[in-house]
Design an enzyme around this catalytic site. Structure first.
Site, mmCIF file in Angstrom:
data_model
loop_
_atom_site.group_PDB
_atom_site.id
_atom_site.type_symbol
_atom_site.label_atom_id
_atom_site.label_comp_id
_atom_site.label_asym_id
_atom_site.label_seq_id
_atom_site.Cartn_x
_atom_site.Cartn_y
_atom_site.Cartn_z
ATOM 1 N N GLU A 157 1.660 49.545 -11.523
ATOM 2 C CA GLU A 157 2.580 49.236 -12.620
ATOM 3 C C GLU A 157 3.946 49.800 -12.282
ATOM 4 O OE1 GLU A 157 1.224 50.285 -16.555
ATOM 5 O OE2 GLU A 157 3.263 50.733 -17.246
ATOM 6 N N GLU A 162 11.849 51.853 -20.120
ATOM 7 C CA GLU A 162 11.200 52.229 -21.371
ATOM 8 C C GLU A 162 12.186 53.112 -22.124
ATOM 9 O OE1 GLU A 162 6.564 52.574 -21.119
ATOM 10 O OE2 GLU A 162 7.405 53.677 -19.434
#
Length: 427
Positions: A157, A162
């Site tokens: 990932e 974020e």
């Protein structure tokens, strides 16, 4: 102090911007983009989720305890932007596959490019405006295209962006992979102002050995140096606006800064994928296999040369034809083209590939002489045409052999590799 009040009470300033110009830098070529110029999500690029059950990863609440229920009407395109809208709901939506997790408290949106846009390496960038407020968890990220087969975190990932309301000036980036268990690496950088509610560019520059994350064109924290197999394969893109979840310590729905009757949006002006390099100045002969096997030679150690051929079955990536390596019996073939007169320097070979089934060897490769060791990329399983490239190879003698090496030690008529549109790139 209530952490939910931090970003609401403290004035951290803002950095208002109109649509951002973006320059990937010298040597980067745009190979895929979505500018969101239409009136609906482009189904050739994206799949929009319609519940809190993810059919790709086969889990509920996305493994992070998020509080939202994605649905199609909360993902819209208009005015040159993709808009993901979050809102509190009293409808208590529940997916029958997730009944043990309780009803969701918010509607929001999540979309991905799995099976449609899957690439390896390059510079991945987007212009995004994220919403402010406690509990907002907007994200721009990738997962390895093999996640349905190997699970997470073995898929790998890459979290490009974020954002957490307790540190609103910070772009957070991370990677996750498997190393006897979940392994993690993270970095970030403060822009010096609240990133929420205005557009900024977020990007990762991903190579076979490193990743650099940038905010508005500036380097973000540390460089991630890697050799994990999870990051030597194609990934697909994900955009979502989550609520709460484990990153916030699993807060109650009541604490999320999204009152009933209000909406918050994550807006995306564009998403782009660049690949490094430019034309080598040397044209390949019949790179799309439209003229049968003209320009291509075949080597086999066991008389199975016929396992490679040009065909139209299932269509080409462009044009009608593509190269196929296939046989119902065991085979090994090396389909290659030799180019001479190359200027000294570093090169890569790129090609578009579809592949299914198991092979002992399946490589896109290049070498500087017939007996030299190659550089190569192992070809994964690709349901759709996927762009792959070799590592860089240094050419000093002017000659390069390039092409595809495939071996199947066991005959299986269901195994296939389709290859098309080969290109030689000079770095």
């Amino acid at each position: 102090m209530d952490p939910s009040a931090l970003s609401e009470e403290v004035d951290l300033g803002s950095h208002e911007q109109a649509e951002l110009g973006y320059n990937p830098g010298a040597g980067w070529n745009l190979v895929w983009q979505d500018e969101f110029d239409g009136t609906a999500v482009n189904g050739n690029n994206w799949t929009v989720l319609t519940s809190n059950w993810d059919p790709v990863t086969n889990n509920c609440n996305f493994g992070t305890g998020e509080l939202e229920f994605p649905r199609a009407q909360n993902v819209t395109v208009g005015g040159g932007k993709l808009v993901i809208t979050a809102e509190r709901t009293s409808d208590n939506p529940v997916d029958s596959r997730c009944t043990g997790y309780g009803a969701r408290s918010f509607y929001s949106g999540r979309l991905h490019t799995k099976g449609k846009v899957e690439r390896q390496y390059g510079k991945v960038a987007a212009s995004i405006k994220i919403p402010s407020g406690y509990g907002m968890w907007p994200a721009f990220w990738t997962l390895g295209a093999n996640v349905s087969n190997v699970g997470w975190p073995s898929s790998g990932e890459i979290d490009i962006l974020e954002w957490h309301s307790n540190e609103p000036t910070w772009m957070k980036s991370a990677t996750h992979w498997y190393n006897g268990g979940q392994a993690d690496w993270g970095t970030g950088q403060s822009g010096g102002y609240n990133l929420a509610d205005s557009f900024h560019t977020y990007e990762v520059e991903w190579t076979a050995s490193s990743m650099v994350f940038r905010l508005d064109g500036q380097r973000v924290g540390a460089t991630y140096y890697h050799n994990e197999t999870e990051f030597q394969q194609p990934h697909y893109l994900i955009l979502n606006l989550a609520m709460g979840g484990n990153w916030y310590g699993n807060p109650s729905p009541a604490s999320i800064a999204l009152p009933a009757g209000t909406r918050k949006t994550m807006e995306v002006e564009w998403v782009r994928w660049y690949q490094q390099g430019g034309s080598s100045g040397v044209s390949l002969t019949n790179p799309g296999f439209e003229s049968d096997m003209t320009g291509w030679a075949t080597w086999s150690p066991n008389g199975t040369e016929a396992a490679d051929f040009s065909e139209t079955y299932n269509g080409g990536r462009s044009g009608a034809y593509h190269l196929t390596h296939w046989s119902a019996s065991p085979f090994e073939v090396w389909t290659y083209q030799t180019r001479t007169g190359l200027a000294t320097g570093n090169y890569k070979v790129r090609a578009w590939v579809r592949k299914g089934g198991g092979f002992d060897i399946a490589r896109l490769q290049a070498k500087t002489c017939g007996s030299c060791g190659p550089v190569f990329t192992n070809l994964g399983t690709y349901g759709n045409w996927t762009l792959v490239e070799t590592p860089a190879i240094y050419v000093s003698g002017g000659t390069l052999e390039l092409g595809f090496h495939t071996r199947a030690g066991v005959g299986n008529s269901a195994n296939f590799i389709h290859m098309d549109d080969v290109e030689l790139i000079r770095l």
